[in-house]
Write a protein that holds these residues in place. Structure first.
Motif, PDB file in Angstrom:
ATOM      1  N   LYS A 103      -3.599  -2.778   9.952  1.00  0.00           N
ATOM      2  CA  LYS A 103      -4.830  -2.191   9.383  1.00  0.00           C
ATOM      3  C   LYS A 103      -5.887  -3.258   9.098  1.00  0.00           C
ATOM      4  O   LYS A 103      -7.047  -2.948   8.872  1.00  0.00           O
ATOM      5  CB  LYS A 103      -4.481  -1.423   8.111  1.00  0.00           C
ATOM      6  CG  LYS A 103      -5.556  -0.443   7.671  1.00  0.00           C
ATOM      7  CD  LYS A 103      -5.085   0.398   6.499  1.00  0.00           C
ATOM      8  CE  LYS A 103      -6.162   1.390   6.073  1.00  0.00           C
ATOM      9  NZ  LYS A 103      -5.721   2.228   4.920  1.00  0.00           N
ATOM     10  N   GLU A 144       0.841  -1.188   0.000  1.00  0.00           N
ATOM     11  CA  GLU A 144       0.000   0.000   0.000  1.00  0.00           C
ATOM     12  C   GLU A 144       0.885   1.249   0.000  1.00  0.00           C
ATOM     13  O   GLU A 144       1.975   1.257   0.584  1.00  0.00           O
ATOM     14  CB  GLU A 144      -0.878   0.009   1.256  1.00  0.00           C
ATOM     15  CG  GLU A 144      -2.035  -0.964   1.207  1.00  0.00           C
ATOM     16  CD  GLU A 144      -3.113  -0.507   0.244  1.00  0.00           C
ATOM     17  OE1 GLU A 144      -3.575   0.642   0.337  1.00  0.00           O
ATOM     18  OE2 GLU A 144      -3.487  -1.314  -0.631  1.00  0.00           O
ATOM     19  N   TYR A 182      -5.371  -5.917   6.703  1.00  0.00           N
ATOM     20  CA  TYR A 182      -5.309  -6.413   5.329  1.00  0.00           C
ATOM     21  C   TYR A 182      -4.773  -7.833   5.241  1.00  0.00           C
ATOM     22  O   TYR A 182      -4.855  -8.455   4.184  1.00  0.00           O
ATOM     23  CB  TYR A 182      -4.433  -5.506   4.471  1.00  0.00           C
ATOM     24  CG  TYR A 182      -5.056  -4.165   4.158  1.00  0.00           C
ATOM     25  CD1 TYR A 182      -6.389  -3.902   4.462  1.00  0.00           C
ATOM     26  CD2 TYR A 182      -4.332  -3.140   3.549  1.00  0.00           C
ATOM     27  CE1 TYR A 182      -6.946  -2.676   4.181  1.00  0.00           C
ATOM     28  CE2 TYR A 182      -4.880  -1.916   3.260  1.00  0.00           C
ATOM     29  CZ  TYR A 182      -6.200  -1.686   3.577  1.00  0.00           C
ATOM     30  OH  TYR A 182      -6.765  -0.467   3.294  1.00  0.00           O
ATOM     31  N   GLU A 234       0.151  -2.796   7.029  1.00  0.00           N
ATOM     32  CA  GLU A 234      -1.043  -3.388   6.417  1.00  0.00           C
ATOM     33  C   GLU A 234      -1.670  -4.423   7.352  1.00  0.00           C
ATOM     34  O   GLU A 234      -2.901  -4.529   7.449  1.00  0.00           O
ATOM     35  CB  GLU A 234      -0.675  -4.040   5.086  1.00  0.00           C
ATOM     36  CG  GLU A 234      -0.286  -3.060   3.993  1.00  0.00           C
ATOM     37  CD  GLU A 234       0.092  -3.776   2.702  1.00  0.00           C
ATOM     38  OE1 GLU A 234      -0.025  -5.015   2.662  1.00  0.00           O
ATOM     39  OE2 GLU A 234       0.506  -3.103   1.737  1.00  0.00           O
TER      40      GLU A 234
END
Length: 479
Positions: free
Chosen positions: A471, A236, A473, A468
């Motif tokens: 978060k 990302e 993901y 990530e």
């Protein structure tokens, strides 16, 4: 025999092909989740907490128990069927069923069910956390193996360049164009590059063994992984991984936060359970009972009501009968007192209600209640502490990611500069304007710059993958 050899050959070839199959990151993560011991332990604990929850739910129903006793009685004792003293030897049996019902106990059982329910949900979240931890550790180990593989490739290129230069210098030494010292220096560099390649291969194998240990694979098993180019690993943009955004997502998604919240709820319910022990409880009990004794030979089966003679009194030389005052019921016929007849004749029932009032028990109930309330505070503080630690870790991970990207960009510039310097040095060396030792120095500088760039690239990829992960993901190395 020939057919058997053909079959064995095919099987051996198939086994060798399957054993040489390279594992992707997804395969490694899935296998680790299925086989890692920590994950299995978390799964077992979750199932145990589920059983505890089911048992507490079953405790809401009335308790029923059946007892069956048989014994041999001798000496002076009481016949349980006639309630009379006897010295005869008696074979006796007793059968009973008892039921107990809690009418009101200040919702102690209901709160216990709720507490165990939160505890089970927390265990399920711990299982998810164990899976996530294993996935993150496997991804880290996987990336370390990929880095080692890249270092092997770089070392192989370095060794090939040194070998070509050694061969070129050797030809010039044989023609007398260069002194033997130059060849000795190049031979030394070639030996050093060979040692570097051996070290890179050893490091690769060690990192593979570390990954195998995470997967709970036998260290002797043939194992290798896929090696996707680092450029193909999606990450990302750093702008999408701002620490405040990642932290809010982590609070909602990470199992550890759910675990702490559920533990707080469970502790609060357990405090209510402990408080209920200080108040009265009301219960209902009932039972059925039947007895047998081999001393009871006959059982009355018909009765009559009337005046019953109870004896004779002698008065002035005459006997006078004495009867009961008023009519009484007495047996007039009997039947044999066998086992089942006695159970029917000696069948009794009982029903009662009980009130239990705690008065004083060493202040134990109140102390337990106070401890339970303090445990709520402990769980709340743990929730707050873990949230602070999580926030600190995320902001630190973001800072490290920014530094890793900057370090990678600086390493790219260093590689470009080292490559340019090496190209100039090689041209000067080819026309005899540069000593071999200077060429070796430039070559080593280029090799170190490439290794540093590879390390920096994998470092920033993992640090972005970590953000990530926070978060929510997950861990992926492909789109």
């Amino acid at each position: 025999m020939k057919h058997l050899l053909v079959v064995l050959t095919v099987l051996g070839t198939s086994f060798a092909a399957s054993s040489q199959q390279k594992w992707s990151l997804e395969q490694c993560v899935e296998y680790a989740i299925e086989n890692n011991i920590s994950v299995k332990q978390a799964d077992v604990q979750a199932r145990m907490d589920r059983l505890t929850l089911d048992q507490s739910k079953a405790a809401l129903f009335p308790a029923a128990n059946s007892q069956h006793n048989m014994g041999y009685q001798f000496g002076r004792s009481i016949d349980p069927t006639s309630n009379q003293f006897t010295t005869n030897e008696i074979l006796l049996a007793n059968h009973s069923i008892n039921v107990n019902v809690d009418l009101f106990n200040w919702f102690r059982k209901r709160n216990t069910v709720a507490a165990n329910g939160f505890a089970y949900e927390a265990s399920a979240a711990k299982f998810d956390k164990a899976r996530n931890d294993v996935a993150l550790n496997v991804a880290n180990a996987y990336l370390a193996v990929l880095l080692s593989n890249e270092q092997i490739n770089a070392a192989s290129v370095q060794l090939q360049q040194s070998r070509e230069q050694r061969d070129n210098i050797k030809k010039q030494v044989l023609t007398g164009a260069l002194p033997e010292l130059n060849l000795a220096e190049m031979e030394t560099q070639l030996a050093n590059d060979s040692a570097t390649l051996i070290g890179a291969r050893t490091d690769y194998r060690l990192r593979l063994l570390q990954l195998q240990a995470l997967l709970n694979l036998d260290a002797a098993a043939v194992f290798n992984i896929q090696a996707p180019p680092v450029d193909s690993i999606p990450v990302e943009p750093l702008s999408e991984l701002e620490p405040a955004v990642v932290f809010n997502a982590a609070l909602a998604n990470l199992p550890q936060q759910k675990i702490n919240e559920l533990n707080v709820k469970a502790a609060a319910k357990n405090a209510q359970v402990a408080k209920a022990a200080m108040y009265p409880s009301l219960g209902l009990a009932g039972g059925l009972d039947a007895k047998y004794s081999n001393a009871q030979k006959l059982i009355p089966n018909a009765y009559k009501t009337g005046i019953v003679p109870i004896g004779i009194v002698a008065l002035n030389g005459a006997d006078y009968p004495v009867s009961s005052i008023g009519p009484q019921t007495y047996p007039i016929s009997f039947k044999k007192g066998n086992y089942f007849n006695q159970l029917s004749a000696n069948f009794s029932q009982n029903l009662g209600i009980g009130l239990s009032i705690p008065i004083f028990n060493g202040n134990q109930a109140r102390t337990n209640w106070k401890k339970a309330k303090l445990n709520v505070e402990v769980q709340e503080l743990l929730l707050e502490q873990d949230a602070q630690t999580l926030k600190q870790d995320i902001y630190q991970a973001h800072t490290n990611a920014v530094a890793a990207i900057e370090k990678f960009h600086a390493a790219q510039i260093a590689v470009a500069s080292a490559q340019k310097a090496y190209d100039f040095a090689r041209k000067r060396f080819d026309v005899g304007l540069l000593k071999p030792i200077d060429l070796i120095t430039n070559q080593n500088n280029l090799f170190k710059a490439k290794i540093n760039m590879l390390s920096a690239r994998y470092d920033y990829v993992f640090k972005l993958k970590l953000l990530e992960f926070y978060k929510g993901y997950g861990i992926k190395l492909h789109r």
